[in-house]
Write a protein that holds these residues in place. Structure first.
Motif, PDB file in Angstrom:
ATOM      1  N   VAL A  62       0.548  -1.070   0.085  1.00  9.06           N
ATOM      2  CA  VAL A  62      -0.022  -0.065  -0.170  1.00  9.06           C
ATOM      3  C   VAL A  62       0.812   0.915   0.010  1.00  9.06           C
ATOM      4  CG1 VAL A  62      -2.020   1.254   1.568  1.00  9.06           C
ATOM      5  CG2 VAL A  62      -2.024  -1.167   1.244  1.00  9.06           C
ATOM      6  N   TYR A  63       1.203   1.557  -0.762  1.00  6.81           N
ATOM      7  CA  TYR A  63       1.853   3.554  -1.247  1.00  6.81           C
ATOM      8  C   TYR A  63       0.943   3.817  -0.482  1.00  6.81           C
ATOM      9  CZ  TYR A  63       4.445   0.516  -4.840  1.00  6.81           C
ATOM     10  OH  TYR A  63       4.571  -0.341  -5.408  1.00  6.81           O
ATOM     11  N   ARG A  64       1.999   4.789   0.439  1.00  8.23           N
ATOM     12  CA  ARG A  64       1.744   6.229   0.611  1.00  8.23           C
ATOM     13  C   ARG A  64       1.804   7.463   0.418  1.00  8.23           C
ATOM     14  NH1 ARG A  64      -0.329   6.965   6.129  1.00  8.23           N
ATOM     15  NH2 ARG A  64       0.388   4.954   6.672  1.00  8.23           N
ATOM     16  N   ILE A  65       1.287   8.372  -0.508  1.00  8.58           N
ATOM     17  CA  ILE A  65       1.834  10.121  -0.530  1.00  8.58           C
ATOM     18  C   ILE A  65       0.746  10.726   0.147  1.00  8.58           C
ATOM     19  CG2 ILE A  65       1.691  11.312  -2.634  1.00  8.58           C
ATOM     20  CD1 ILE A  65       1.128   8.779  -4.080  1.00  8.58           C
ATOM     21  N   CYS A  66       1.811  12.135   0.940  1.00  7.88           N
ATOM     22  CA  CYS A  66       1.645  12.847   1.847  1.00  7.88           C
ATOM     23  C   CYS A  66       1.273  14.193   0.393  1.00  7.88           C
ATOM     24  CB  CYS A  66       2.609  12.531   3.177  1.00  7.88           C
ATOM     25  SG  CYS A  66       1.591  11.099   4.108  1.00  7.88           S
TER      26      CYS A  66
ATOM     27  N   MET B   1      -8.624   3.068   8.846  1.00  7.94           N
ATOM     28  CA  MET B   1      -8.239   4.249   7.944  1.00  7.94           C
ATOM     29  C   MET B   1      -7.488   3.695   7.396  1.00  7.94           C
ATOM     30  SD  MET B   1      -9.650   7.059   8.355  1.00  7.94           S
ATOM     31  CE  MET B   1     -10.725   7.532   9.336  1.00  7.94           C
ATOM     32  N   ASP B   2      -6.316   2.727   7.306  1.00  6.50           N
ATOM     33  CA  ASP B   2      -5.266   3.020   6.410  1.00  6.50           C
ATOM     34  C   ASP B   2      -5.574   1.354   5.780  1.00  6.50           C
ATOM     35  OD1 ASP B   2      -3.708   5.222   7.459  1.00  6.50           O
ATOM     36  OD2 ASP B   2      -2.327   4.128   7.509  1.00  6.50           O
ATOM     37  N   LYS B   3      -5.568   0.996   6.536  1.00  3.47           N
ATOM     38  CA  LYS B   3      -6.193  -0.558   5.719  1.00  3.47           C
ATOM     39  C   LYS B   3      -7.299  -0.734   4.116  1.00  3.47           C
ATOM     40  CE  LYS B   3      -5.428  -6.069   6.536  1.00  3.47           C
ATOM     41  NZ  LYS B   3      -5.609  -6.446   5.183  1.00  3.47           N
ATOM     42  N   LYS B   4      -6.683  -1.172   3.533  1.00  2.00           N
ATOM     43  CA  LYS B   4      -7.712  -1.360   2.086  1.00  2.00           C
ATOM     44  C   LYS B   4      -7.934  -2.888   2.755  1.00  2.00           C
ATOM     45  CE  LYS B   4      -6.408   2.102  -0.112  1.00  2.00           C
ATOM     46  NZ  LYS B   4      -7.357   3.004  -1.082  1.00  2.00           N
ATOM     47  N   TYR B   5      -9.839  -3.049   3.440  1.00  2.00           N
ATOM     48  CA  TYR B   5      -9.748  -3.612   3.517  1.00  2.00           C
ATOM     49  C   TYR B   5     -10.624  -4.997   2.140  1.00  2.00           C
ATOM     50  CZ  TYR B   5     -10.377  -2.564   8.354  1.00  2.00           C
ATOM     51  OH  TYR B   5     -10.142  -1.970   9.823  1.00  2.00           O
ATOM     52  N   GLU B  41     -22.942  -5.016  10.428  1.00  2.00           N
ATOM     53  CA  GLU B  41     -22.712  -4.325  11.072  1.00  2.00           C
ATOM     54  C   GLU B  41     -21.260  -4.049  11.030  1.00  2.00           C
ATOM     55  OE1 GLU B  41     -22.556  -6.115  14.862  1.00  2.00           O
ATOM     56  OE2 GLU B  41     -25.112  -5.938  14.667  1.00  2.00           O
ATOM     57  N   VAL B  42     -20.128  -4.812  10.341  1.00  2.00           N
ATOM     58  CA  VAL B  42     -18.896  -4.251   9.617  1.00  2.00           C
ATOM     59  C   VAL B  42     -19.376  -3.510   8.651  1.00  2.00           C
ATOM     60  CG1 VAL B  42     -17.005  -6.384   8.710  1.00  2.00           C
ATOM     61  CG2 VAL B  42     -18.618  -7.336  10.276  1.00  2.00           C
ATOM     62  N   LEU B  43     -19.336  -3.641   7.434  1.00  2.00           N
ATOM     63  CA  LEU B  43     -19.334  -2.792   6.680  1.00  2.00           C
ATOM     64  C   LEU B  43     -19.640  -1.360   7.124  1.00  2.00           C
ATOM     65  CD1 LEU B  43     -21.334  -4.911   3.232  1.00  2.00           C
ATOM     66  CD2 LEU B  43     -18.581  -4.291   3.673  1.00  2.00           C
ATOM     67  N   ASN B  44     -20.294  -0.978   8.403  1.00  2.00           N
ATOM     68  CA  ASN B  44     -20.666   0.003   8.856  1.00  2.00           C
ATOM     69  C   ASN B  44     -19.365   0.315   9.050  1.00  2.00           C
ATOM     70  OD1 ASN B  44     -23.543   0.618   7.646  1.00  2.00           O
ATOM     71  ND2 ASN B  44     -24.463  -0.817   9.351  1.00  2.00           N
ATOM     72  N   VAL B  45     -18.598  -0.247  10.125  1.00  2.00           N
ATOM     73  CA  VAL B  45     -17.764   0.019  10.570  1.00  2.00           C
ATOM     74  C   VAL B  45     -15.955   0.585   9.965  1.00  2.00           C
ATOM     75  CG1 VAL B  45     -16.167  -0.390  12.384  1.00  2.00           C
ATOM     76  CG2 VAL B  45     -18.365  -1.438  12.705  1.00  2.00           C
ATOM     77  N   ILE B  46     -16.261  -0.501   9.081  1.00  2.00           N
ATOM     78  CA  ILE B  46     -15.240  -0.319   7.508  1.00  2.00           C
ATOM     79  C   ILE B  46     -15.859   0.630   6.784  1.00  2.00           C
ATOM     80  CG2 ILE B  46     -13.962  -2.207   8.925  1.00  2.00           C
ATOM     81  CD1 ILE B  46     -14.860  -3.452   5.871  1.00  2.00           C
ATOM     82  N   ASN B  47     -14.951   1.261   5.645  1.00  2.00           N
ATOM     83  CA  ASN B  47     -15.456   1.314   4.611  1.00  2.00           C
ATOM     84  C   ASN B  47     -13.936   0.668   3.239  1.00  2.00           C
ATOM     85  OD1 ASN B  47     -15.523   3.004   2.996  1.00  2.00           O
ATOM     86  ND2 ASN B  47     -14.048   4.477   2.941  1.00  2.00           N
ATOM     87  N   TYR B  48     -15.270  -0.090   3.266  1.00  2.00           N
ATOM     88  CA  TYR B  48     -14.914  -1.100   1.884  1.00  2.00           C
ATOM     89  C   TYR B  48     -14.951  -0.639   0.673  1.00  2.00           C
ATOM     90  CZ  TYR B  48     -15.156  -5.154  -0.897  1.00  2.00           C
ATOM     91  OH  TYR B  48     -14.679  -6.404  -2.243  1.00  2.00           O
TER      92      TYR B  48
END
Lengths: 346, 346
Positions: A62-66, B1-5, B41-48
Motif C-alpha cells: 500500500v503506497y502512501r503519498i503525503c 483507516m489505512d488498511k484496504k479491506y 455491521e462490519v460494513l458500517n464500521v469499515i470502509n470497503y
DNA sequence: AACAAAAATGTGCTCGAACACACTAAAATA
DNA sequence: TATTTTAGTGTGTTCGAGCACATTTTTGTT
C-alpha cells in the motif's frame, strides 16, 4: 492483431514454459541462447503488452503519498488544491494507495517544519510539497533524499536535484500574457504593478510575474506607458491605495500579481470617476464576481486544482503503473474574461 | 483507516464465508437475516472499496471501441483528434480494450454511411462518432440502438436520446468570447464574419458561432460597429475577398468561424496599407504562424485532441471501471494569443 | 564413468473479486 | 418417518504476472 497475448500464450508458441518467458521479459538471465531466440522470435511477431491489472494485483504494497500544503483556512488561495487532491483520492481509492493531506500555516516557517516532521513519521513513499519557504524546503528535501522518499513539488519552483517533479506555471510568461492583455485594453498611460500579500513568502512568485510584465513593455518599446510597482498588505490598502491613486492621476491600469485582485476592485468600485483596467490572478469567487461586474477585465487562471491533482496522479501512476514521473509539467496560462469564466470554475 | 479491506477480511470479521459476503455486496439474495446483519455491521464500521484491479482481472472480455471521424488527410482540422485517440490507445493498451479508428470523407455522406457499416460489421461495444451529417447520424444511431451499442459523439452536437454522451464546446459562447475580444481590440468600425468552408456540413457550427458573436454586440448595444457576413470557399478567396475589402473600406476586424483563418491572414499579409484584426479558431500550425507574425490577434482553441481523448476515455472508464458516462462535457473556451500559444500546442 | 556443480527450465502458489458448484441444515411434502 | 425441496452457506477455481522453489539437463571435475 486483436488478441491480447499473455505470457502463457507466448510460452506455448515458443514451446517453453512461462517461467522461461518471464525470465526473458525481465532479463533475469538463466536462459539458454536457444530458448532466448525462440522466445524473441515470437515476441517480434506478436505485440506483447503485459496486463497491468494482473501485474498490480500481486503487488500488495500500500503506497502512501503525503501532501504538504498551506492551510486554505488561512489563505483561501489553496482551496482549489484541496479539491484537486480530493479528486485524486476519489479516483484512486480503489487502488492500494493512501493519500493524506497535511496543512501548515503559510505565515510560519516553524509550522512548515513541524508539519513536515509529522509526515516523516508516517514514512510515506512519496510527498507532494508546496514549497513556500525556499531555505527550509532545501533542508527537508535532504531528509527525504536520505530516506529515499520521492519528492514532488507544485505551485512554487525550487531547484534541487532531489526533486523528482514540479507542476506549476511559467510565472514570467504569465506576466507577459498579462502585459499583452493590458496593452490591448490601453493605448497609453500609467500602469501599476501591485503586489498584495501578507508575507514575503511569495516574493519570488510576484517578482517573476512583474519581470515578465515589464519585459513585455520593454521589448515592444511601448514608450506611451509608464510602469510603477506598489507593495501592499491587506491591512494598509485603505490607507496606501488612495494616496497612490492621487499621486498617479494618469493611472489607467493595474496588474495584481496575486489572487487578491478583488481587494483592489472592491476599493475601486467606490470610485465612480476613475476607469482603471484590472488584470489579476485566479478564479476565486470574489475575483469572478468583480469580473462579472466588469471591474476586473482579465484573470489569469493558475489552475491550482489541476496542479495538485497532477502532482498526486503522476505519483500514483508511477507506483501503480510504473510510469515515469515527468520532470516538469507547465500548465497553460489560461486567459479568462467574463465570457469564458464559467467553463473554468468548478 | 489505512488498511484496504478485502472480502476475506470482512468474512473473517463477520464470522461468515467470503461467498456470503459476496452475496450481500451484490444483493444476490440467499442470505439469512442473521448473516446479513452481521455483515452489514462490519460494513458500517469499515470502509470497503472493492479492489478494481482484482475485479477486472477476472473479466476477460475484450472491449472494442470504434471511432468514426473525418479523414484528416482531407480536412487537417481533424489531425489533433487522431493524436488524442492515439493518446488513449497508448494509455489503455495494457487493458483489455481495442480502440480502432475509421475515417470517412467529410465531403461525402455516402462515405460516412459505408464506413459506418464497416464498423457495424466489427460489432463493437461502443462507438465514438463525429456526427458531421445530421440526418444520416440519426439513421445510423437507430441501428446502434437496436444492436445495443453505446454511442458517444464529439465535436458536433446531435440531439438524440440514444446518444450516451457528447464532448465538445459551446459554440454560441465561443462566438461571444470572440466578440468580446474583438470589442477589446477595436473601438469602432466594420467587422466581417467570414465562413470559410468547402461544404455546407459545418453550417450549424458556423451559424452558432456567428449568432454568439452577433448577440454580444447586440446585447452591449455597441452601435459603433457594423457586422457583415461573408461566405467563402478556398477556391474563391482570391477573387471574392479583394472585392469585399474594396466594398468595405472601413473594415477593421474579421472573425473567421472555421479553422481557416490562415487563408485570410495569408491574403492580408500582402496588403501593407490595411490593418485588420483577425480572430479565428484552432491552433493548427499555419494559424499559429500568423499568430506569431502578429497578423492573427487571437485564436480560440477548440481542443479537438482532448475532445477525442475524452470521448474514448469515458468509454474505457465505463467498461473497465464501471464509471458513469457523463452526458455532456463542455470543454473550456481557451483564449490564445501569441504569448500563451506555446502552452497549448502539443 | 561417476558424481558434483551449475545452468536451464518448469511448476505451483499468490494476489482479490467473482461466480459456479458443492454442501449442510432446516422446512415442506409424501 | 422418510424423502424431497429450498434456503443458506462454504469451497474451489479462474483471471495474468511474478517470483520462489523444485526439477531436469548440461557442464565440469576427478
Amino acid at each position: 492483431m486483436d488478441k491480447k497475448y499473455t505470457i502463457k500464450d507466448i510460452a506455448k508458441m515458443a514451446g517453453v514454459s512461462k517461467g522461461t518467458v518471464d525470465r526473458v521479459l525481465h532479463n533475469r538471465g538463466k536462459v539458454s541462447p536457444t530458448a532466448l531466440e525462440k522466445i524473441n522470435e515470437v515476441l517480434n511477431v506478436i505485440n506483447y503488452e503485459p496486463n497491468l491489472i494482473a501485474r498490480n494485483l500481486k503487488n500488495t504494497k500500500v503506497y502512501r503519498i503525503c501532501v504538504l500544503m498551506p492551510d486554505p483556512e488561512i489563505d483561501p488561495y489553496w482551496y482549489p488544491c484541496v479539491n484537486g487532491i480530493q479528486d485524486a483520492i476519489t479516483e484512486f481509492k480503489a487502488y492500494s494507495v493512501i493519500i493524506e493531506t497535511y496543512f501548515f500555516n503559510p505565515e510560519s516557517t516553524k509550522s512548515f517544519l513541524t508539519t513536515n516532521e509529522k509526515i516523516i513519521e508516517k514514512s510515506p513513499d512519496a510527498v507532494l510539497i508546496a514549497p513556500l519557504f525556499h531555505k527550509e524546503t532545501i533542508e527537508i528535501i535532504k531528509q527525504y533524499d536520505e530516506l529515499e522518499i520521492i519528492v514532488n513539488t507544485f505551485n512554487n519552483q525550487v531547484e534541487s536535484s532531489s526533486i523528482k517533479s514540479f507542476v506549476g506555471q511559467d510565472l514570467y510568461k504569465s506576466g507577459r500574457v498579462a502585459a499583452s492583455l493590458m496593452n490591448l485594453i490601453l493605448d497609453q498611460g500609467q500602469i501599476a504593478i501591485i503586489h498584495i500579500d501578507e508575507s514575503v513568502k511569495n516574493a519570488v512568485h510576484m517578482q517573476e510575474k512583474e519581470k515578465g510584465f515589464r519585459n513585455y513593455f520593454e521589448e515592444k518599446n511601448l514608450s506611451d506607458f509608464s510602469l510603477t510597482t506598489l507593495k501592499l498588505k491587506y491591512s494598509n490598502i485603505d490607507t496606501k491605495l488612495p494616496v497612490f491613486l492621487e499621486e498617479h492621476p494618469d493611472l489607467k491600469g493595474i496588474f495584481i500579481t496575486t489572487s487578491k485582485a478583488y481587494q483592489i476592485a472592491s476599493f475601486l468600485s467606490s470610485l465612480k470617476d476613475r476607469k482603471i483596467a484590472l488584470i489579476g490572478y485566479d478564479l476565486i469567487e470574489k475575483n469572478v464576481n468583480f469580473l462579472n461586474q466588469g471591474l476586473v477585465h482579465f484573470l489569469i487562471h493558475q489552475n491550482q486544482k489541476r496542479q495538485a491533482y497532477l502532482g498526486v496522479s503522476t505519483l500514483v501512476d508511477h507506483f501503480l503503473f510504473r510510469k515515469e514521473i515527468p520532470e516538469t509539467i507547465l500548465l497553460p496560462i489560461d486567459i479568462i474574461n467574463v465570457e469564458n469564466a464559467s467553463f473554468y470554475v468548478s
